[in-house]
Design a protein around this motif. Structure first.
Motif, PDB file in Angstrom:
ATOM      1  N   ARG B 208      87.309  38.157  30.557  1.00 50.20           N
ATOM      2  CA  ARG B 208      86.602  39.424  30.231  1.00 50.20           C
ATOM      3  C   ARG B 208      86.918  39.797  28.551  1.00 50.20           C
ATOM      4  NH1 ARG B 208      86.543  44.759  33.904  1.00 50.20           N
ATOM      5  NH2 ARG B 208      85.000  45.797  32.874  1.00 50.20           N
ATOM      6  N   MET B 210      87.806  42.527  26.081  1.00 51.11           N
ATOM      7  CA  MET B 210      88.759  43.690  26.331  1.00 51.11           C
ATOM      8  C   MET B 210      88.062  45.084  26.353  1.00 51.11           C
ATOM      9  SD  MET B 210      90.810  44.228  22.914  1.00 51.11           S
ATOM     10  CE  MET B 210      91.366  42.589  22.676  1.00 51.11           C
ATOM     11  N   SER B 211      86.836  45.089  25.884  1.00 47.07           N
ATOM     12  CA  SER B 211      85.935  46.160  26.112  1.00 47.07           C
ATOM     13  C   SER B 211      84.707  45.666  26.516  1.00 47.07           C
ATOM     14  CB  SER B 211      85.741  46.777  24.692  1.00 47.07           C
ATOM     15  OG  SER B 211      87.153  47.710  24.561  1.00 47.07           O
ATOM     16  N   GLY B 212      84.592  44.655  27.316  1.00 47.90           N
ATOM     17  CA  GLY B 212      83.437  44.070  27.872  1.00 47.90           C
ATOM     18  C   GLY B 212      83.020  44.764  29.128  1.00 47.90           C
ATOM     19  N   THR B 213      81.830  45.096  29.233  1.00 43.43           N
ATOM     20  CA  THR B 213      81.384  45.765  30.657  1.00 43.43           C
ATOM     21  C   THR B 213      81.345  44.549  31.597  1.00 43.43           C
ATOM     22  OG1 THR B 213      79.107  45.342  30.222  1.00 43.43           O
ATOM     23  CG2 THR B 213      79.979  47.381  29.788  1.00 43.43           C
ATOM     24  N   ILE B 239      91.266  46.116  30.796  1.00 46.32           N
ATOM     25  CA  ILE B 239      90.356  46.680  29.417  1.00 46.32           C
ATOM     26  C   ILE B 239      90.952  47.775  28.743  1.00 46.32           C
ATOM     27  CG2 ILE B 239      88.174  46.062  30.785  1.00 46.32           C
ATOM     28  CD1 ILE B 239      88.095  49.076  31.847  1.00 46.32           C
ATOM     29  N   ARG B 240      90.398  48.091  27.464  1.00 51.65           N
ATOM     30  CA  ARG B 240      90.885  48.863  26.697  1.00 51.65           C
ATOM     31  C   ARG B 240      90.394  50.080  26.922  1.00 51.65           C
ATOM     32  NH1 ARG B 240      91.178  47.593  20.317  1.00 51.65           N
ATOM     33  NH2 ARG B 240      93.208  46.805  21.257  1.00 51.65           N
ATOM     34  N   THR B 241      91.542  51.261  27.028  1.00 56.10           N
ATOM     35  CA  THR B 241      91.113  52.433  27.673  1.00 56.10           C
ATOM     36  C   THR B 241      91.967  53.414  26.555  1.00 56.10           C
ATOM     37  OG1 THR B 241      92.998  52.746  29.048  1.00 56.10           O
ATOM     38  CG2 THR B 241      90.854  51.857  29.991  1.00 56.10           C
ATOM     39  N   PHE B 242      91.856  54.791  26.799  1.00 61.60           N
ATOM     40  CA  PHE B 242      92.811  55.548  26.205  1.00 61.60           C
ATOM     41  C   PHE B 242      94.202  55.626  26.592  1.00 61.60           C
ATOM     42  CE2 PHE B 242      93.776  58.320  29.607  1.00 61.60           C
ATOM     43  CZ  PHE B 242      92.733  58.378  30.380  1.00 61.60           C
ATOM     44  N   GLU B 243      94.886  54.941  27.611  1.00 61.47           N
ATOM     45  CA  GLU B 243      95.959  54.959  28.076  1.00 61.47           C
ATOM     46  C   GLU B 243      96.711  53.995  27.361  1.00 61.47           C
ATOM     47  OE1 GLU B 243      97.921  57.110  30.813  1.00 61.47           O
ATOM     48  OE2 GLU B 243      99.227  56.072  29.237  1.00 61.47           O
ATOM     49  N   THR B 244      98.003  54.337  26.592  1.00 61.77           N
ATOM     50  CA  THR B 244      98.720  53.775  25.998  1.00 61.77           C
ATOM     51  C   THR B 244     100.072  53.082  26.384  1.00 61.77           C
ATOM     52  OG1 THR B 244      99.691  55.669  24.857  1.00 61.77           O
ATOM     53  CG2 THR B 244      97.825  54.723  23.729  1.00 61.77           C
ATOM     54  N   THR B 246     100.174  50.999  28.757  1.00 61.85           N
ATOM     55  CA  THR B 246     100.052  49.533  28.884  1.00 61.85           C
ATOM     56  C   THR B 246      99.110  49.102  27.656  1.00 61.85           C
ATOM     57  OG1 THR B 246      98.353  49.985  30.607  1.00 61.85           O
ATOM     58  CG2 THR B 246     100.704  49.121  31.160  1.00 61.85           C
ATOM     59  N   THR B 249      94.239  48.247  30.406  1.00 58.70           N
ATOM     60  CA  THR B 249      94.235  48.567  31.980  1.00 58.70           C
ATOM     61  C   THR B 249      93.546  47.679  32.768  1.00 58.70           C
ATOM     62  OG1 THR B 249      94.378  50.940  31.150  1.00 58.70           O
ATOM     63  CG2 THR B 249      93.237  50.631  33.365  1.00 58.70           C
ATOM     64  N   LEU B 250      94.487  47.231  33.859  1.00 60.12           N
ATOM     65  CA  LEU B 250      93.964  46.254  34.570  1.00 60.12           C
ATOM     66  C   LEU B 250      92.946  46.968  35.512  1.00 60.12           C
ATOM     67  CD1 LEU B 250      93.819  43.333  36.125  1.00 60.12           C
ATOM     68  CD2 LEU B 250      95.432  44.362  37.516  1.00 60.12           C
ATOM     69  N   ASP B 251      91.635  46.443  35.297  1.00 60.55           N
ATOM     70  CA  ASP B 251      90.397  47.104  36.444  1.00 60.55           C
ATOM     71  C   ASP B 251      90.402  46.056  37.641  1.00 60.55           C
ATOM     72  OD1 ASP B 251      86.849  47.141  35.483  1.00 60.55           O
ATOM     73  OD2 ASP B 251      88.073  47.935  37.219  1.00 60.55           O
TER      74      ASP B 251
ATOM     75  N   PHE C 242      84.697  52.909  29.684  1.00 61.55           N
ATOM     76  CA  PHE C 242      83.395  52.596  29.187  1.00 61.55           C
ATOM     77  C   PHE C 242      82.545  51.920  30.254  1.00 61.55           C
ATOM     78  CE2 PHE C 242      83.885  48.098  29.196  1.00 61.55           C
ATOM     79  CZ  PHE C 242      85.217  48.130  28.844  1.00 61.55           C
ATOM     80  N   GLU C 243      83.475  51.516  31.282  1.00 55.31           N
ATOM     81  CA  GLU C 243      82.632  50.685  32.464  1.00 55.31           C
ATOM     82  C   GLU C 243      81.956  51.491  33.356  1.00 55.31           C
ATOM     83  OE1 GLU C 243      82.405  47.142  33.112  1.00 55.31           O
ATOM     84  OE2 GLU C 243      80.856  48.178  34.338  1.00 55.31           O
TER      85      GLU C 243
ATOM     86  N   THR D 241      89.317  58.548  22.911  1.00 52.47           N
ATOM     87  CA  THR D 241      88.952  57.070  22.728  1.00 52.47           C
ATOM     88  C   THR D 241      90.222  56.410  22.612  1.00 52.47           C
ATOM     89  OG1 THR D 241      88.674  57.019  20.330  1.00 52.47           O
ATOM     90  CG2 THR D 241      86.894  57.890  21.434  1.00 52.47           C
TER      91      THR D 241
END
Lengths: 344, 344, 344, 344
Positions: B208, B210-213, B239-244, B246, B249-251, C242-243, D241
């Motif tokens: 997926r 890293m910022s893919g829906t 996926i890429r999120t605001f949390e640093t 990790t 962020t495992l979805d 974003f998801e 973001t």
């Protein structure tokens, strides 16, 4: 680089780190704090990188100090650069309008769009012959036929051409027609493609990845620069966020931030970021006011027939105002544009 | 598809829409609500897509109803699929462990890593010969020499090989060595590459973006499938999120969501998502518990010498527990792993 | 704390920093690197914080080394804690199910939901009397009448009550009825409310902010702890990304990460994170497998009549499976739940 | 509202939906498409909302058509509004500068900051007496003593006061001193506080939540408006973001978007969004160019002593340029500000 030892680190752990650093030819300065021990490293960053210090026993954190890009950084090149595309300058001292249709559909449509662009003061024509589409069933672009149309329109209007290349394999072909090669947001970390355009001997427009950090964007430029090609223009086109009111969120602050970090010109795409025709001119004003070296805008003679991104294209009626904005005559926007009813 | 007219839409606007839809061969059902008029469309979605209805006067919103992917959807293929890689099955009925070094560095390192993997119950070997690195100055992989090492190690261990291909130009070469071609997160929308692996006649692992829906991820699979290749395994890697805290962020919810939308197998990468060795086994348990068809894990015989991603690799001491987890013997985790001190 | 000087920093700039640090009672260790000068500080972090070193001339970067929370950190309290709520333990050694209706609507609905919860093995009842609604026109909860219903149902079922308090002004009232006070995601940084519940003498469940970093979440807990109340349970309920396929993205890795940083118990909310009934049990399995101390789940006897969040509630038919999952009898999920057709 | 039935929906499922809608007093228009059946609803949206249609068997998707806010929408109030604060207008026809210290620290500091603000053309003074701090150990503000200082400085300078209130309990106190009450980003969904300021009879400045969607922001305004208080100014201050180069990402497009959706004035905070002094003036230019009704800026006479947010405060030397920008004399920014070396 600075290494932070964890509270449970032992004297032996610390000694191992120091020995490793010294073996790599560096120096380690140990500071014993009240709660943590910190080791400052002096030496070759690239060598320290290979040591994989973060994985060593007792290490809590590794903090990198220098920036990882060199050729494109302002530290290495203090004056901001001008990039020339087919005789047209992009960079300090000028504000460049690049405009044209999102996709090259027919010769007439492309010519009319180019005429619209020139009427508004554009000095470069954009147009997509190879379109990256999220769906394999969507129109993918006319390919070489589209490149030919762009070349013809250049001949008629005098506008040099900027067009996207999506595959390293096509770089030579596209470079034979275009004056500037564009790398799209979805290929922002397609390193093979970046190297190929680096080798192509033509100026490059590098769009930021839709979820690319500024640093990743600059490293992508470094990939191109490393091949000897410093004719790179950076294009901020919005980033992906949680907000769904727009396709992307235009990161307007990226313009001044990047202009301080890199000597490369920085332009803004107010069409793909906002994704709405009624936002294009406001965002263009914002881009120019914040100091962008230019903007790249979608225009279409008849968006209801557009094969992609119709809702964001500017139309004939917008060209006069766009021209005024570009000449600095309409920068002050105290009014809300009421005429247009936004979709959604 | 449903069109929502804006409050200011006129009768003429509406008539235009209806006429356009009918000309395209569809039917338009108009519902006049208390605050809005809504038009339901019946007909060929692809044709409506080209009409660019969103740009038409009076239209506020266009709502798409069908899903845009077909070949990979469960609607078209109700049973979940099994994909075979060098004789090994991935899909319902099995839980597959794919493991190996992030990067192929030396024959000994790769062989030792493969032996570690096999000891833990891995049935497929992963290893990178072509590494996409954010920095052009970082180790890019051994290329074909790396592929040869992987083939040799396959010979010694019997483990079929999964390896990343980064450029369409290299697909044929990589396919001549590997049993499965991996598309990395940064190439998740490299459509030329997707089409090339679709043509290559080998199974594909599609990470997926890293910022893919989820939808973009499935459309990327559709690109591959459209070439006739349905041997696709989807890999959720964070996926890429605001949390640093990790790297990503495992979805975890993506696994059941995608398994309902698509018949393709879905695996999880607990190494690159968490980015920390101490999170790999907890995330592996979570992945198996949520129903993932497998996991792909980094292992390294000596991470302090690793040329990439050392901090997340599992080591010798972890193999026994990994094996237990994979066999369902250690799924219940009531304790916190206290032995390891996490970096940062 | 480490200060990184910028390349243009002068000797005078550096001397100023060193003098400032020493005046504040600390020590400054200067390391002159090849490209940068770095100053390691030893001393009282709180004092350095007030110096506003980041604003001083010549300073490029300030890197904080210690974690800013103390009372709730594992460094200060190495063993993981058990929090008792009305006699029920939450923490290491137990896995707690908290269940009940999202909103208290009627006595019968709440009683039936509590009975469902207990049948599945719940030891605590949740239910909202004060509902934070994004729209002022939506049902805001029954208030004190709702608290009374919860107390009655506790009397009938023996289940202690967890309920949300939204305003510092209501803390005393809610504490007079409930066994545990819940702080919702939208109040994760409502510091006045955090201090009020810290003073209330009842255990607290602290939901992570929907866009709160792990560190902010832990600092919110520190606000509560600083008032002398360490009976805090942390609840991961998904973060905003974003998801759009789910309401929130469940950050499953937050569980092990936080359990290493803090001694407080960590539970998961698989209802509000996924926002879909068909994801609740898969996410519950993932939560238990990753080591969560418990889960909090929405159940409703008749969701079609629910006044909020109906689509995510578990129903009667789910209780048996939920119970099995909680007892560790159904952790291995090799199959996709095919019976339920997901919305969207 | 439009309901999309899933492919597996039965005739009975559909009949149930239609019956439910009709019982609620609405009308259901069924459109049978090639792949889906869609039901358009006409009637009272609020009533449909309570039906929880999304949870009903056979329903795949529920699409809401109308916007959920009313009092603050432009549909209900087509002309843009002017809000008056202590005699000063904010809204169409004026561009307002609100400036002052982030935190009220001492009478001298606050007076000097107010004088700096007025010199640059500010017509309103901001200053924090109650500071929401992420850490309970950080300076929380002077409270009522701070309010007194602000009132004194108003007396000396003639500048009306804008200050933040963090707790519903303090609204009356703060309203007795201030001319405008500010709701901070962390309280953007503190509904009790929103209602309290709605009742307070003073104008309100409502900052967008750091991860609030535009719609949530407007619903927060609706909470205030519903109490009869329409004197609301909306303030965009950046959203959270993945990009870490700045504290927040200023969402410049939010200004024109919101001005089309709501009649309320919209201002921008270029201080807290960028978080860096060298970005404040560029972002101010962008804000004015895009049509913001004003800006709110941090200024400090001596940021090295600031107790919060020192790195972003403008200083004496910036006031002349700020004044020029506000008067439209320095909107065109073709140069990069080179003088200041940014932190990080």
């Amino acid at each position: 680089m600075v290494i932070v030892m964890s509270p449970q680190a032992t004297a032996s752990d610390l000694a191992t780190i120091v020995a490793l650093v010294e073996t790599a030819g560096g120096e380690a300065f140990v500071s014993r704090g009240m709660s943590r021990t910190v080791v400052g490293l002096v030496g070759d960053l690239d060598q320290f990188g290979t040591l994989n210090l973060g994985a060593m026993r007792g290490v809590a954190q590794v903090v990198r100090i220098s920036v990882p890009y060199k050729l494109i950084s302002r530290q290495s090149h203090p004056d901001r650069s001008i990039v020339r595309v087919g005789g047209v300058s992009i960079g300090p001292g000028t504000t460049t309008l690049i405009a044209g249709p999102c996709a090259v559909e027919t010769p007439q449509q492309t010519l009319r769009a180019a005429q619209m662009a020139r009427a508004a003061g554009a000095t470069l024509l954009r147009g997509g012959a190879f379109k990256p589409r999220t769906s394999p069933y969507a129109f993918q672009g006319l390919g070489e036929a589209g490149l030919k149309i762009l070349a013809d329109v250049r001949g008629e209007t005098g506008l040099p051409v900027v067009t996207e290349v999506v595959d390293a394999h096509d770089v030579e072909l596209v470079a034979s027609y275009a004056d500037m090669l564009q790398i799209g947001t979805r290929n922002a970390q397609n390193f093979a493609l970046l190297q190929a355009v680096g080798d192509a001997g033509k100026p490059v427009m590098l769009k930021r990845g839709m979820s690319g950090t500024i640093e990743e964007w600059l490293m992508a430029a470094e990939y191109v620069a490393q091949r000897g090609n410093l004719d790179i223009v950076l294009c901020e086109r919005g980033i992906r966020t949680f907000e769904t009111a727009t396709r992307n969120t235009l990161d307007i602050a990226a313009v001044p931030i990047v202009q301080r970090l890199s000597h490369l010109p920085v332009i803004v795409d107010p069409s793909h970021s906002g994704g709405r025709r009624d936002l294009v001119l406001p965002l263009t004003r914002a881009a120019l006011a914040v100091g962008a070296d230019g903007v790249i805008i979608d225009v279409h003679p008849d968006p209801t027939t557009a094969l992609c991104d119709g809702p964001q294209a500017l139309v004939h009626e917008d060209m006069e105002e766009l021209g005024a904005v570009m000449r600095g005559k309409s920068l002050w926007q105290g009014q809300v544009l009421d005429g247009f009813v936004p979709s959604q």
